[in-house]
Design a protein around this motif. Structure first.
Motif, mmCIF file in Angstrom:
data_model
loop_
_atom_site.group_PDB
_atom_site.id
_atom_site.type_symbol
_atom_site.label_atom_id
_atom_site.label_comp_id
_atom_site.label_asym_id
_atom_site.label_seq_id
_atom_site.Cartn_x
_atom_site.Cartn_y
_atom_site.Cartn_z
ATOM 1 N N GLY A 196 25.598 32.864 48.912
ATOM 2 C CA GLY A 196 24.374 33.414 48.331
ATOM 3 C C GLY A 196 24.615 34.024 46.958
ATOM 4 O O GLY A 196 25.727 34.413 46.609
ATOM 5 N N VAL A 197 23.525 34.031 46.179
ATOM 6 C CA VAL A 197 23.544 34.661 44.847
ATOM 7 C C VAL A 197 23.316 36.160 45.047
ATOM 8 O O VAL A 197 22.460 36.541 45.848
ATOM 9 N N PRO A 198 24.043 37.028 44.411
ATOM 10 C CA PRO A 198 25.083 36.828 43.401
ATOM 11 C C PRO A 198 26.496 36.914 43.983
ATOM 12 O O PRO A 198 27.461 36.831 43.249
ATOM 13 N N ARG A 199 26.556 37.091 45.325
ATOM 14 C CA ARG A 199 27.852 37.354 45.956
ATOM 15 C C ARG A 199 28.879 36.276 45.596
ATOM 16 O O ARG A 199 30.020 36.567 45.230
ATOM 17 N N GLN A 200 28.448 35.003 45.699
ATOM 18 C CA GLN A 200 29.407 33.902 45.521
ATOM 19 C C GLN A 200 30.000 33.871 44.105
ATOM 20 O O GLN A 200 31.211 33.726 43.937
ATOM 21 N N GLU A 201 29.152 34.031 43.092
ATOM 22 C CA GLU A 201 29.649 33.968 41.704
ATOM 23 C C GLU A 201 30.563 35.154 41.406
ATOM 24 O O GLU A 201 31.601 34.999 40.760
ATOM 25 N N ILE A 202 30.159 36.321 41.901
ATOM 26 C CA ILE A 202 30.973 37.512 41.632
ATOM 27 C C ILE A 202 32.320 37.392 42.347
ATOM 28 O O ILE A 202 33.375 37.693 41.778
ATOM 29 N N TRP A 203 32.291 36.887 43.575
ATOM 30 C CA TRP A 203 33.555 36.743 44.326
ATOM 31 C C TRP A 203 34.505 35.789 43.604
ATOM 32 O O TRP A 203 35.684 36.085 43.437
ATOM 33 N N VAL A 204 33.963 34.649 43.150
ATOM 34 C CA VAL A 204 34.827 33.663 42.467
ATOM 35 C C VAL A 204 35.411 34.284 41.203
ATOM 36 O O VAL A 204 36.613 34.183 40.932
ATOM 37 N N THR A 205 34.572 34.975 40.423
ATOM 38 C CA THR A 205 35.049 35.550 39.170
ATOM 39 C C THR A 205 36.136 36.585 39.436
ATOM 40 O O THR A 205 37.166 36.602 38.752
ATOM 41 N N LYS A 206 35.914 37.417 40.458
ATOM 42 C CA LYS A 206 36.895 38.465 40.745
ATOM 43 C C LYS A 206 38.211 37.895 41.237
ATOM 44 O O LYS A 206 39.270 38.469 41.003
ATOM 45 N N ASN A 207 38.132 36.787 41.964
ATOM 46 C CA ASN A 207 39.343 36.244 42.586
ATOM 47 C C ASN A 207 39.928 35.061 41.830
ATOM 48 O O ASN A 207 40.817 34.376 42.339
ATOM 49 N N ALA A 208 39.431 34.841 40.611
ATOM 50 C CA ALA A 208 39.838 33.642 39.866
ATOM 51 C C ALA A 208 41.360 33.534 39.729
ATOM 52 O O ALA A 208 41.935 32.454 39.898
ATOM 53 N N ALA A 209 42.005 34.669 39.466
ATOM 54 C CA ALA A 209 43.445 34.620 39.219
ATOM 55 C C ALA A 209 44.205 34.148 40.466
ATOM 56 O O ALA A 209 45.268 33.528 40.356
ATOM 57 N N GLU A 210 43.646 34.424 41.626
ATOM 58 C CA GLU A 210 44.321 34.080 42.886
ATOM 59 C C GLU A 210 44.047 32.649 43.336
ATOM 60 O O GLU A 210 44.758 32.100 44.177
#
Ligand code: UDP
Length: 574
Positions: free
Chosen positions: A485-499
């Protein structure tokens, strides 16, 4: 001819049925391997069963070239062009040769035997190399081969001469290409080093047979030149250097130009193919006189070219006044078509580093970005922001900054899943309830039997749980669908991008619910009327509160148009 048909036709049917069965039962790597082997085998069997000595020789040389191509795949840095020159020399020394050259005034220029060997060797060597160049663009080599064999076949049939070998070779070429390429070698598939080398020798050999039986050399020299006119301009310039270097200069200036003008990949391939078909047909007709059938072929080509070019020109005109990134308050959207978005995503999966986030936004998402800075920032950093949702598309049009088309998240997901299954890219599904994500995995596997599912997991976990991102990275996934769901999915991906490692992540909202069959997607007419939200509301009445934002959105759009509303948030200039 009866013997040829009595072998080729049943062979085509058997291969077709075999492929269908194996496709369902094998995994993608096994299946691809089987398919290539089946193609080589059916050529060999046809030549042995129904071919003459000459066609057997050509097929043998082609199989030999395909072996070189196989080694080339594992040792790409060697100078393989020299190997093809060697194969060309062998071909010229022991097989049919180009012996004369027809001048435009009807005179013939005969080659000395050394000259004949040199010309034939070059002719045979140039096609594998040329096809490999063309194969850098997915779909291109297959399309142009289909045109070449069709024209060679028609030219043979309507030449009025007895060209049994050319007939056999061009018929087999057309038939096997039809079975082994058209069903699989769609717009996004390459043929590969091994098979391009084989097809290259086959098409070169077939054209020589026509010449040897009387079709003028100029036709068969100009025909492929006509067919390959656009790419050859580049490839031929580089051929001398290519022969001694292993670095590919990258084919197709024209293709790149078309893409950079906003044309999507399939239209660009169709455009180039039609131009080549048109050129080839014109030359064939000028050589063969007023044959009715060739005229029909020309008309079909002209119509096909027209149909391909018209939308292209219209698009270019429209794109001229269109913004590349229309902005709506704090959100900017990419003005791209579905095909273009897929081409860009393909490039990101094959060569990208880090995480490329593809966000799909609708009216509610735009409203969310107004309130939620973290989400707005995730959108700004997205690799692509696609306009999902009829309401948003209408609003953009109303504001005078239209997008080419609506790219719905669920459609994008389905198309990308198909591409991933064709390419063998592992896919990870993250989000929704456990039984929903499992249902989505099952549905995808059923729809695309060869898809590689690297893993899946439900979307109900603590935002601090770093093991989720780690699991995804360790699964080797190249494509990640996130349905939280928006915005959870985009924020999660951005926060975890390095991993997450190197992958393309696509936020798909409630798509798993629909793909798994838990929710029904609105029928097309509801979608066209912009009532998808209502259809969803009927199935999930608790959404009414969220949907109130749609009214606010509509109101703000009207105010914005009147110049009475502006986003209070500052956008980063990008
Ligand atoms: N979802 C999830 N984790 C959560 C909340 C929601 O995985 O913490 C899932 C939910 O089960 C549903 C999907 O996210 O499958 C989409 O939710 P919603 O309909 O709210 O998203 P939208 O389509 O509005 O973006």
């Amino acid at each position: 001819m009866v013997q040829v048909l009595s072998f080729v036709l049943p062979a085509v049917v058997v291969c077709f049925l075999l492929q269908r069965t194996c496709r369902r039962r094998m995994d993608i790597a096994q299946y691809n391997y089987f398919r290539d082997l089946a193609l080589v085998s059916v050529w060999l069997l046809s030549a042995l069963w129904a071919g003459s000595d000459v066609s057997r020789f050509i097929v043998g040389m082609a199989v030999f070239a395909s072996m070189a191509g196989t080694f080339q795949h594992s040792r790409p840095h060697w100078s393989w062009k020299l190997a093809y020159l060697g194969i060309g020399l062998l071909f010229a020394a022991a097989g049919p040769r180009i012996t004369y050259f027809a001048l435009p005034d009807g005179q013939y220029f005969y080659f000395s035997s050394w000259m004949s060997i040199a010309v034939t060797a070059l002719w045979v060597a140039v096609f594998p190399v040329l096809l490999q160049e063309l194969d850098n663009i997915p779909g291109m080599a297959g399309h142009l081969l289909a045109i070449s064999f069709s024209l060679l076949f028609l030219a043979t049939v309507f030449s009025g001469q007895d060209l049994a070998d050319a007939f056999f070779m061009s018929l087999c070429g057309l038939a096997f290409l039809g079975v082994f390429w058209s069903r699989h070698g769609h717009m996004y598939r390459r043929i590969g080093e091994s098979l391009t080398a084989m097809w290259g020798v086959l098409v070169a050999g077939t054209s020589i047979l026509g010449v040897s039986k009387g079709i003028t050399f100029s036709t068969l020299l100009l025909l492929p030149l006509g067919l390959f006119a656009i790419p050859i301009m580049e490839a031929s310039l580089h051929f001398a250097t290519l022969a001694f270097s292993s670095r590919s200069p990258g084919a197709a200036v024209l293709y790149r130009k078309l893409i950079s003008r906003g044309l999507d990949h399939p239209s660009a391939v169709r455009f180039i193919t039609s131009l080549c078909a048109l050129g080839g047909a014109a030359i064939a007709i000028s050589q063969l006189g007023n044959s009715v059938f060739m005229t029909i072929w020309l008309s079909v080509t002209v119509i096909f070219t027209g149909l391909t070019i018209t939308p292209f020109i219209r698009n270019m005109k429209e794109n001229g006044d269109m913004q590349l990134k229309p902005v709506i308050w704090s959100t900017s959207v990419d003005n791209v078509s579905m095909d273009y978005a897929l081409s860009k995503t393909r490039a990101a999966v094959s060569g990208g580093e880090g995480v490329a986030l593809v966000s799909t936004v609708n009216a509610l998402a735009v409203m969310e970005a107004e309130k939620n800075g973290a989400y707005a920032s995730a959108l700004r950093n997205s690799f692509l922001t696609l306009a999902d949702g009829a309401g948003l598309v209408w609003a953009l049009k109303f504001l005078g900054t239209p997008v080419q088309e609506r790219v719905a998240g669920i459609d994008f997901m389905t198309r990308l899943a198909r591409m991933a299954s064709a390419e063998g890219w592992p896919v990870y599904l993250l989000g929704a309830k456990p039984h929903v994500v499992e249902g989505a995995v099952r549905a995808l596997k059923q729809r695309f039997p060869e898809i590689v599912i690297a893993g899946w997991r439900d979307g109900y976990f603590s935002p601090d749980d770093s093991s989720v991102a780690r699991d995804i990275r360790e699964s080797g996934a190249r494509v990640l669908f996130v349905a939280m769901g928006v915005p959870r999915q985009e924020i999660w991906v951005t926060k975890n991008a390095a991993e997450l490692g190197n992958l393309v992540a696509v936020g798909v909202g409630g798509a798993f619910d629909v793909i798994s069959g838990m929710l029904k997607r609105a029928p097309e007419i509801w979608q066209k009327l912009g009532l998808e939200w209502l259809y969803r509301l009927i199935q999930e009445p608790w959404r009414w509160k969220k949907d109130l934002d749609l009214l606010r959105f509509a109101g703000k759009i009207v105010l914005s148009r009147a110049g009475l509303y502006r986003s209070r948030k500052k956008r980063d200039p990008r």
